[in-house]
Design an enzyme around this catalytic site. Structure first.
Site, PDB file in Angstrom:
ATOM      1  CD1 TRP A 391     -51.915   1.642 -42.721  1.00 43.21           C
ATOM      2  CD2 TRP A 391     -52.003  -0.485 -43.431  1.00 43.21           C
ATOM      3  NE1 TRP A 391     -52.250   1.650 -44.054  1.00 43.21           N
ATOM      4  CE2 TRP A 391     -52.304   0.364 -44.515  1.00 43.21           C
ATOM      5  CE3 TRP A 391     -51.999  -1.858 -43.643  1.00 43.21           C
ATOM      6  CZ2 TRP A 391     -52.602  -0.124 -45.789  1.00 43.21           C
ATOM      7  CZ3 TRP A 391     -52.297  -2.337 -44.916  1.00 43.21           C
ATOM      8  CH2 TRP A 391     -52.592  -1.481 -45.963  1.00 43.21           C
ATOM      9  CG  ASN A 393     -55.867  -1.998 -34.430  1.00 48.00           C
ATOM     10  OD1 ASN A 393     -55.855  -2.668 -33.397  1.00 48.00           O
ATOM     11  ND2 ASN A 393     -55.331  -0.801 -34.499  1.00 48.00           N
ATOM     12  CB  ILE A 396     -53.952  -9.264 -35.524  1.00 46.74           C
ATOM     13  CG1 ILE A 396     -54.899  -8.108 -35.163  1.00 46.74           C
ATOM     14  CG2 ILE A 396     -53.152  -9.677 -34.293  1.00 46.74           C
ATOM     15  CD1 ILE A 396     -54.237  -6.846 -34.698  1.00 46.74           C
ATOM     16  CG  HIS A 399     -49.772  -4.947 -36.023  1.00 36.76           C
ATOM     17  ND1 HIS A 399     -49.058  -3.785 -36.230  1.00 36.76           N
ATOM     18  CD2 HIS A 399     -50.078  -4.963 -34.692  1.00 36.76           C
ATOM     19  CE1 HIS A 399     -48.946  -3.133 -35.091  1.00 36.76           C
ATOM     20  NE2 HIS A 399     -49.557  -3.823 -34.144  1.00 36.76           N
ATOM     21  CE1 TYR A 407     -42.118   1.171 -35.503  1.00 38.70           C
ATOM     22  CE2 TYR A 407     -43.074   0.294 -33.499  1.00 38.70           C
ATOM     23  CZ  TYR A 407     -42.786   1.362 -34.320  1.00 38.70           C
ATOM     24  OH  TYR A 407     -43.161   2.630 -33.941  1.00 38.70           O
ATOM     25  CG  HIS A 432     -48.835  -4.986 -50.225  1.00 37.45           C
ATOM     26  ND1 HIS A 432     -48.349  -4.890 -48.950  1.00 37.45           N
ATOM     27  CD2 HIS A 432     -50.171  -5.172 -50.099  1.00 37.45           C
ATOM     28  CE1 HIS A 432     -49.349  -4.999 -48.084  1.00 37.45           C
ATOM     29  NE2 HIS A 432     -50.465  -5.183 -48.754  1.00 37.45           N
ATOM     30  CE1 TYR A 494     -59.078  -6.912 -70.892  1.00 39.81           C
ATOM     31  CE2 TYR A 494     -58.107  -7.171 -68.718  1.00 39.81           C
ATOM     32  CZ  TYR A 494     -59.111  -7.447 -69.623  1.00 39.81           C
ATOM     33  OH  TYR A 494     -60.146  -8.262 -69.273  1.00 39.81           O
TER      34      TYR A 494
HETATM   35  C1  LIG Z   1     -45.369   0.181 -38.276  1.00 43.90           C
HETATM   36  C2  LIG Z   1     -46.249  -0.491 -37.245  1.00 43.90           C
HETATM   37  C3  LIG Z   1     -45.593  -1.779 -36.781  1.00 43.90           C
HETATM   38  C4  LIG Z   1     -46.414   0.484 -36.100  1.00 43.90           C
HETATM   39  O1  LIG Z   1     -47.318  -0.084 -35.177  1.00 43.90           O
HETATM   40  P1  LIG Z   1     -47.868   0.785 -33.953  1.00 43.90           P
HETATM   41  O2  LIG Z   1     -48.703  -0.101 -33.117  1.00 43.90           O
HETATM   42  O3  LIG Z   1     -48.487   2.025 -34.484  1.00 43.90           O
HETATM   43  O4  LIG Z   1     -46.515   1.144 -33.216  1.00 43.90           O
HETATM   44  P2  LIG Z   1     -46.254   1.886 -31.825  1.00 43.90           P
HETATM   45  O5  LIG Z   1     -45.144   2.854 -32.035  1.00 43.90           O
HETATM   46  O6  LIG Z   1     -47.537   2.393 -31.286  1.00 43.90           O
HETATM   47  O7  LIG Z   1     -45.679   0.759 -30.836  1.00 43.90           O
HETATM   48  C5  LIG Z   1     -45.995  -0.577 -30.926  1.00 43.90           C
HETATM   49  C6  LIG Z   1     -45.280  -1.324 -29.819  1.00 43.90           C
HETATM   50  O8  LIG Z   1     -43.896  -0.976 -29.789  1.00 43.90           O
HETATM   51  C7  LIG Z   1     -43.538  -0.632 -28.437  1.00 43.90           C
HETATM   52  N1  LIG Z   1     -42.486   0.379 -28.465  1.00 43.90           N
HETATM   53  C8  LIG Z   1     -42.617   1.686 -28.783  1.00 43.90           C
HETATM   54  N2  LIG Z   1     -41.411   2.296 -28.665  1.00 43.90           N
HETATM   55  C9  LIG Z   1     -40.532   1.354 -28.247  1.00 43.90           C
HETATM   56  C10 LIG Z   1     -39.134   1.342 -27.945  1.00 43.90           C
HETATM   57  N3  LIG Z   1     -38.393   2.454 -28.073  1.00 43.90           N
HETATM   58  N4  LIG Z   1     -38.562   0.173 -27.576  1.00 43.90           N
HETATM   59  C11 LIG Z   1     -39.299  -0.948 -27.454  1.00 43.90           C
HETATM   60  N5  LIG Z   1     -40.615  -1.019 -27.716  1.00 43.90           N
HETATM   61  C12 LIG Z   1     -41.227   0.109 -28.115  1.00 43.90           C
HETATM   62  C13 LIG Z   1     -44.803  -0.098 -27.844  1.00 43.90           C
HETATM   63  O9  LIG Z   1     -44.772  -0.202 -26.434  1.00 43.90           O
HETATM   64  C14 LIG Z   1     -45.816  -1.025 -28.431  1.00 43.90           C
HETATM   65  O10 LIG Z   1     -45.801  -2.259 -27.716  1.00 43.90           O
HETATM   66  P3  LIG Z   1     -47.118  -3.135 -27.498  1.00 43.90           P
HETATM   67  O11 LIG Z   1     -47.601  -3.507 -28.880  1.00 43.90           O
HETATM   68  O12 LIG Z   1     -46.627  -4.312 -26.726  1.00 43.90           O
HETATM   69  O13 LIG Z   1     -48.079  -2.261 -26.773  1.00 43.90           O
HETATM   70  C15 LIG Z   1     -47.666  -0.788 -37.811  1.00 43.90           C
HETATM   71  O14 LIG Z   1     -48.221   0.367 -38.336  1.00 43.90           O
HETATM   72  C16 LIG Z   1     -47.658  -1.845 -38.880  1.00 43.90           C
HETATM   73  O15 LIG Z   1     -47.709  -3.018 -38.570  1.00 43.90           O
HETATM   74  N6  LIG Z   1     -47.593  -1.439 -40.156  1.00 43.90           N
HETATM   75  C17 LIG Z   1     -47.525  -2.338 -41.282  1.00 43.90           C
HETATM   76  C18 LIG Z   1     -48.717  -3.189 -41.358  1.00 43.90           C
HETATM   77  C19 LIG Z   1     -48.794  -3.878 -42.666  1.00 43.90           C
HETATM   78  O16 LIG Z   1     -48.075  -3.647 -43.580  1.00 43.90           O
HETATM   79  N7  LIG Z   1     -49.725  -4.762 -42.798  1.00 43.90           N
HETATM   80  C20 LIG Z   1     -49.943  -5.445 -44.010  1.00 43.90           C
HETATM   81  C21 LIG Z   1     -51.282  -5.971 -43.992  1.00 43.90           C
HETATM   82  S1  LIG Z   1     -51.735  -6.564 -45.562  1.00 43.90           S
END
Ligand SMILES: CC(C)(COP(=O)(O)OP(=O)(O)OC[C@H]1O[C@@H](n2cnc3c(N)ncnc32)[C@H](O)[C@@H]1OP(=O)(O)O)[C@@H](O)C(=O)NCCC(=O)NCCS
Length: 507
Positions: A391, A393, A396, A399, A407, A432, A494
């Site tokens: 999710w 990757n 992007i 995300h 987030y 969604h 349907y």
């Molecule tokens: C929920 C979600 C945002 C989590 O993402 P993740 O990358 O696993 O999250 P992480 O906890 O590893 O941290 C991500 C970032 O937050 C930062 N972070 C973590 N804890 C933190 C804190 N306490 N304070 C500030 N930043 C923090 C990390 O350093 C990291 O930063 P970086 O991206 O600059 O390296 C992700 O899974 C997501 O986007 N989900 C939904 C996607 C979606 O619905 N897509 C739809 C496509 S159709």
């Protein structure tokens, strides 16, 4: 014969002289960690000793040849692992990958023929137009998209007022709340009331409005951050009133850098609206020029893959889905599973082609045209060993938006990580469902539940599966999860709208 003997001796000689290099190559090829390599290295040192004996000046050329011959004849084994055992460190499976591709093509060629024999040619490009247009004199979807400019302008003028201080932050926030709520509610009301809007037209309109919503939310946040930085600077008696991000060099000297509030122009706003990103920035990284060959290649891919997608849906998906209705109505469980697995194949292919068409061809095409420099639209999600990696990757732009505007702000406020992650998935589940339920005019929550199911799935895969098993679990969830949701919606649609008898002779 004599020639052959000479050649044989030369080869052996060459083998003796290059044996050091050969072992080095073997070492590289077989990996350093394996015990087998150590055996090979030991072998090599023994071989070197033998070579030295052979090459002593007292040994005649003839004797040397004899020694080599008898050595080769007497020993033809050495300590080594079988290639397929993990200790061998062997990792070149290129041939196996090619075999997989050949098998995939052959098995699908059979499916393709079977489909053609059974249904004939179902591909009909004209029918696609009717999916968007029910009444040729009524164009609700394009009209709704033109109307969306009102909301975009409302955001721009609100920002202009905020920048000169005519509105306070609270008033601005309230106006944004109204504007953003209207962006989400207005198309829903229209889709539900205008009967000439088809489900496909409805999905298109709602997708555009959702994108505008996310973009304007980002626009609001970034301009507010700029104001906060300006005020902070003003408080610290700094003369500069520009946003710090403005001064960041981005390698695009050809494009003039703007600073807040100089960014609040129609041109800047519409550049952002069309740019392939959901996150606003005052100065986007820009590519130096438009590469015409690259642009044409992406355009060709877009047109070709679009036709392929439509063809596959009409020829492969639709009949399979139609044939799945009866087992669903009869609640014949084993037949439902069989239908599900049958649908999984075309559904997965279509999804993969859609991924390439949208995230590679289309987004790169738009980016190239707009000289938008950041082309990271996806990362290597296909290697995902956890659901969270997938999710984070595969999409992007979404995300990045989730991280930057939802987030991380939550984490900074002290919200626990799992709560913030659940909130992101909750919001994603809402959108969604919004994009599916409203155009189909039925609220079943299958998409919502599918998205929320990612949380326990992520926990399970992260906790119990690792490496290749984790990767396989992610693939299985993608291959099986999507057709379940598709079948649920189509079945309910349907039943609600047609309740027609399924195609005879389902197979
Ligand atoms: C929920 C979600 C945002 C989590 O993402 P993740 O990358 O696993 O999250 P992480 O906890 O590893 O941290 C991500 C970032 O937050 C930062 N972070 C973590 N804890 C933190 C804190 N306490 N304070 C500030 N930043 C923090 C990390 O350093 C990291 O930063 P970086 O991206 O600059 O390296 C992700 O899974 C997501 O986007 N989900 C939904 C996607 C979606 O619905 N897509 C739809 C496509 S159709």
């Amino acid at each position: 014969m004599g020639d052959n003997n000479d050649r044989g001796q030369n080869t052996r000689k060459r083998r003796t002289t290059i044996s050091g290099a050969g072992v080095a190559t073997l070492k590289r090829g077989h990996g350093n960690k394996s015990g087998a390599c150590e055996s090979i290295a030991a072998n090599h040192s023994n071989a070197s000793k033998e070579d030295k004996v052979r090459e002593s000046p007292t040994t005649s050329r003839k004797d040397k040849g004899k020694h080599e011959d008898s050595g080769d004849k007497l020993s033809c084994h050495r300590i080594q692992e079988s290639l397929l055992s993990s200790a061998s460190g062997y990792s070149n499976y290129r041939g196996i990958l090619n075999w997989c591709v050949v098998m995939l093509i052959l098995s699908n060629a059979r499916l393709f023929l079977e489909n053609l024999i059974k249904y004939g040619i179902l591909v009909d490009p004209i029918q696609v137009v009717s999916l968007f247009l029910e009444d040729p004199y009524s164009w609700p979807a394009p009209c709704l998209i033109i109307v969306s400019n009102i909301f975009i302008m409302a955001a721009l003028y609100t920002e202009r007022r905020l920048s000169v201080g005519t509105f306070g932050e609270r008033t601005g926030a309230f106006l944004y709340l109204l504007n953003l709520s209207a962006i989400l509610c207005f198309p829903v009301a229209t889709v539900l009331t205008v009967s000439s809007l088809t489900p496909v037209g409805g999905v298109f309109v709602l997708a555009v409005y959702t994108i505008i919503f996310l973009k304007l939310y980002s626009y609001k946040d970034v301009n507010r951050w700029c104001r906060e930085i300006s005020h902070a600077k003003a408080r610290s008696l700094s003369r500069s009133h520009s946003c710090p991000s403005v001064h960041r060099a981005n390698g695009a000297a050809a494009h003039a850098q703007v600073s807040y509030p100089g960014n609040l122009t129609h041109r800047d706003m519409y550049y952002f609206m069309f740019a392939p990103t959901l996150c606003y920035e005052l100065n986007f990284p820009r590519s130096p020029r438009i590469r015409k060959r690259f642009l044409l290649r992406r355009l060709f891919e877009m047109v070709f893959l679009m036709q392929l997608l439509v063809g596959l849906i009409q020829q492969w998906m639709v009949p399979t889905i139609q044939n799945s209705m009866k087992p669903f109505q009869d609640m014949d469980f084993s037949r439902i599973v069989e239908r599900l697995l049958k649908l999984a194949v075309p559904n997965h292919f279509i999804w993969l082609i859609f991924f390439y068409w949208f995230f590679h061809s289309s987004m790169n095409f738009v980016a190239e045209l707009m000289q938008f420099g950041d082309r990271e639209f996806y990362r290597d999600w296909w290697n995902s060993e956890t659901v969270t990696y997938f999710w984070a990757n595969w999409n992007i732009p979404v995300h990045k938006w989730c991280l930057r505007h939802f987030y991380k702000p939550m984490l900074r406020k002290g919200v626990q990580k799992w709560v913030a992650q659940t909130a992101v998935f909750l919001m994603s589940a809402f959108f969604h469902e919004y994009l599916v339920s409203v155009p189909l005019k039925m609220f079943r929550l299958w998409a919502f539940m599918g998205m929320m199911a990612q949380i326990p799935l992520a926990w399970f895969v992260g906790r119990f599966l690792r490496g290749n098993y984790g990767n396989a679990a992610v693939w299985i969830s993608l291959i099986i999860g999507q057709p379940i949701a598709v079948l649920m919606y189509v079945h309910d649609y349907y039943v609600l709208h047609f309740q027609q008898s399924p195609v005879e002779g389902a197979d």
